[in-house]
Design a protein around this motif. Structure first.
Motif, PDB file in Angstrom:
ATOM      1  N   GLU A  29      48.825  28.978  52.168  1.00  0.00           N
ATOM      2  CA  GLU A  29      47.446  28.699  51.728  1.00  0.00           C
ATOM      3  C   GLU A  29      46.669  29.974  51.394  1.00  0.00           C
ATOM      4  N   ASP A  30      46.791  31.006  52.226  1.00  0.00           N
ATOM      5  CA  ASP A  30      46.078  32.264  51.984  1.00  0.00           C
ATOM      6  C   ASP A  30      46.601  32.978  50.743  1.00  0.00           C
ATOM      7  N   GLU A  31      47.917  32.957  50.569  1.00  0.00           N
ATOM      8  CA  GLU A  31      48.510  33.594  49.395  1.00  0.00           C
ATOM      9  C   GLU A  31      48.106  32.865  48.113  1.00  0.00           C
ATOM     10  N   LEU A  32      48.081  31.539  48.171  1.00  0.00           N
ATOM     11  CA  LEU A  32      47.699  30.759  47.002  1.00  0.00           C
ATOM     12  C   LEU A  32      46.253  31.031  46.606  1.00  0.00           C
ATOM     13  N   ALA A  33      45.375  31.143  47.605  1.00  0.00           N
ATOM     14  CA  ALA A  33      43.969  31.463  47.316  1.00  0.00           C
ATOM     15  C   ALA A  33      43.863  32.840  46.671  1.00  0.00           C
ATOM     16  N   ALA A  34      44.624  33.805  47.176  1.00  0.00           N
ATOM     17  CA  ALA A  34      44.604  35.156  46.612  1.00  0.00           C
ATOM     18  C   ALA A  34      45.162  35.153  45.184  1.00  0.00           C
ATOM     19  N   TYR A  35      46.218  34.379  44.955  1.00  0.00           N
ATOM     20  CA  TYR A  35      46.805  34.289  43.620  1.00  0.00           C
ATOM     21  C   TYR A  35      45.770  33.806  42.604  1.00  0.00           C
ATOM     22  N   TYR A  36      45.066  32.715  42.944  1.00  0.00           N
ATOM     23  CA  TYR A  36      44.097  32.171  41.992  1.00  0.00           C
ATOM     24  C   TYR A  36      42.873  33.068  41.846  1.00  0.00           C
ATOM     25  N   LYS A  37      42.519  33.831  42.868  1.00  0.00           N
ATOM     26  CA  LYS A  37      41.434  34.804  42.707  1.00  0.00           C
ATOM     27  C   LYS A  37      41.858  35.857  41.698  1.00  0.00           C
ATOM     28  N   GLY A  38      43.080  36.328  41.799  1.00  0.00           N
ATOM     29  CA  GLY A  38      43.582  37.310  40.839  1.00  0.00           C
ATOM     30  C   GLY A  38      43.651  36.751  39.441  1.00  0.00           C
ATOM     31  N   ARG A  39      44.104  35.524  39.327  1.00  0.00           N
ATOM     32  CA  ARG A  39      44.238  34.903  38.015  1.00  0.00           C
ATOM     33  C   ARG A  39      42.883  34.634  37.383  1.00  0.00           C
ATOM     34  N   ASN A  40      41.872  34.366  38.207  1.00  0.00           N
ATOM     35  CA  ASN A  40      40.527  34.098  37.693  1.00  0.00           C
ATOM     36  C   ASN A  40      39.673  35.354  37.568  1.00  0.00           C
ATOM     37  N   GLY A  41      40.244  36.505  37.862  1.00  0.00           N
ATOM     38  CA  GLY A  41      39.500  37.753  37.731  1.00  0.00           C
ATOM     39  C   GLY A  41      38.520  38.006  38.861  1.00  0.00           C
ATOM     40  N   GLU A  42      38.687  37.312  39.976  1.00  0.00           N
ATOM     41  CA  GLU A  42      37.813  37.511  41.127  1.00  0.00           C
ATOM     42  C   GLU A  42      38.375  38.609  42.024  1.00  0.00           C
ATOM     43  N   GLN A  43      37.524  39.139  42.849  1.00  0.00           N
ATOM     44  CA  GLN A  43      37.920  40.186  43.775  1.00  0.00           C
ATOM     45  C   GLN A  43      38.282  39.558  45.117  1.00  0.00           C
ATOM     46  N   LEU A  44      39.291  40.121  45.781  1.00  0.00           N
ATOM     47  CA  LEU A  44      39.622  39.650  47.124  1.00  0.00           C
ATOM     48  C   LEU A  44      38.456  39.920  48.056  1.00  0.00           C
ATOM     49  N   ASN A  45      38.158  38.992  48.936  1.00  0.00           N
ATOM     50  CA  ASN A  45      37.044  39.161  49.873  1.00  0.00           C
ATOM     51  C   ASN A  45      37.188  40.429  50.696  1.00  0.00           C
ATOM     52  N   GLU A  46      38.414  40.750  51.083  1.00  0.00           N
ATOM     53  CA  GLU A  46      38.656  41.928  51.900  1.00  0.00           C
ATOM     54  C   GLU A  46      38.364  43.223  51.152  1.00  0.00           C
ATOM     55  N   ASP A  47      38.356  43.167  49.824  1.00  0.00           N
ATOM     56  CA  ASP A  47      38.109  44.356  49.009  1.00  0.00           C
ATOM     57  C   ASP A  47      36.646  44.548  48.662  1.00  0.00           C
ATOM     58  N   LYS A  48      35.827  43.556  48.950  1.00  0.00           N
ATOM     59  CA  LYS A  48      34.409  43.661  48.603  1.00  0.00           C
ATOM     60  C   LYS A  48      33.731  44.658  49.517  1.00  0.00           C
ATOM     61  N   ASP A  49      32.859  45.450  48.952  1.00  0.00           N
ATOM     62  CA  ASP A  49      32.108  46.432  49.712  1.00  0.00           C
ATOM     63  C   ASP A  49      30.902  45.733  50.332  1.00  0.00           C
ATOM     64  N   THR A  50      30.933  45.569  51.650  1.00  0.00           N
ATOM     65  CA  THR A  50      29.868  44.849  52.328  1.00  0.00           C
ATOM     66  C   THR A  50      28.861  45.793  52.977  1.00  0.00           C
ATOM     67  N   ASP A  51      29.113  47.094  52.888  1.00  0.00           N
ATOM     68  CA  ASP A  51      28.219  48.058  53.510  1.00  0.00           C
ATOM     69  C   ASP A  51      27.196  48.530  52.493  1.00  0.00           C
ATOM     70  N   ASP A  52      25.995  48.001  52.570  1.00  0.00           N
ATOM     71  CA  ASP A  52      24.947  48.351  51.606  1.00  0.00           C
ATOM     72  C   ASP A  52      24.299  49.683  51.909  1.00  0.00           C
ATOM     73  N   ASP A  53      24.618  50.297  53.052  1.00  0.00           N
ATOM     74  CA  ASP A  53      23.998  51.561  53.438  1.00  0.00           C
ATOM     75  C   ASP A  53      24.562  52.743  52.672  1.00  0.00           C
ATOM     76  N   ASP A  54      25.600  52.535  51.883  1.00  0.00           N
ATOM     77  CA  ASP A  54      26.221  53.637  51.142  1.00  0.00           C
ATOM     78  C   ASP A  54      25.343  54.096  49.989  1.00  0.00           C
ATOM     79  N   TYR A  55      24.371  53.298  49.574  1.00  0.00           N
ATOM     80  CA  TYR A  55      23.571  53.627  48.392  1.00  0.00           C
ATOM     81  C   TYR A  55      22.158  53.958  48.754  1.00  0.00           C
TER      82      TYR A  55
END
Length: 69
Positions: free
Chosen positions: A43-69
């Protein structure tokens, strides 16, 4: 940190997104057969596959730290 099998599934989705509609349909058909045989993505791999196919970013790759800017 993203598990390597999820990263690979995501990468395959990105590669498949660059294919044409016919090739994507063939890929989906093969994935369906593999899933029926118990050889498909989990299930997790399938979700990641379709995120890649749809041009979405993996949740784990999103920058959630807003203090960097």
């Amino acid at each position: 940190m993203v598990r390597s099998n999820i990263r690979e599934a995501y990468g395959q989705g990105v590669r498949d997104s660059k294919r044409g509609v016919f090739e994507e349909a063939i890929s989906d058909a093969v994935d369906t057969v593999n899933e029926e045989m118990g050889m498909g993505y989990d299930e997790d791999e399938l979700a990641a596959y379709y995120k890649g196919r749809n041009g979405e970013q993996l949740n784990e790759d999103k920058d959630t730290d807003d203090d960097d800017y």
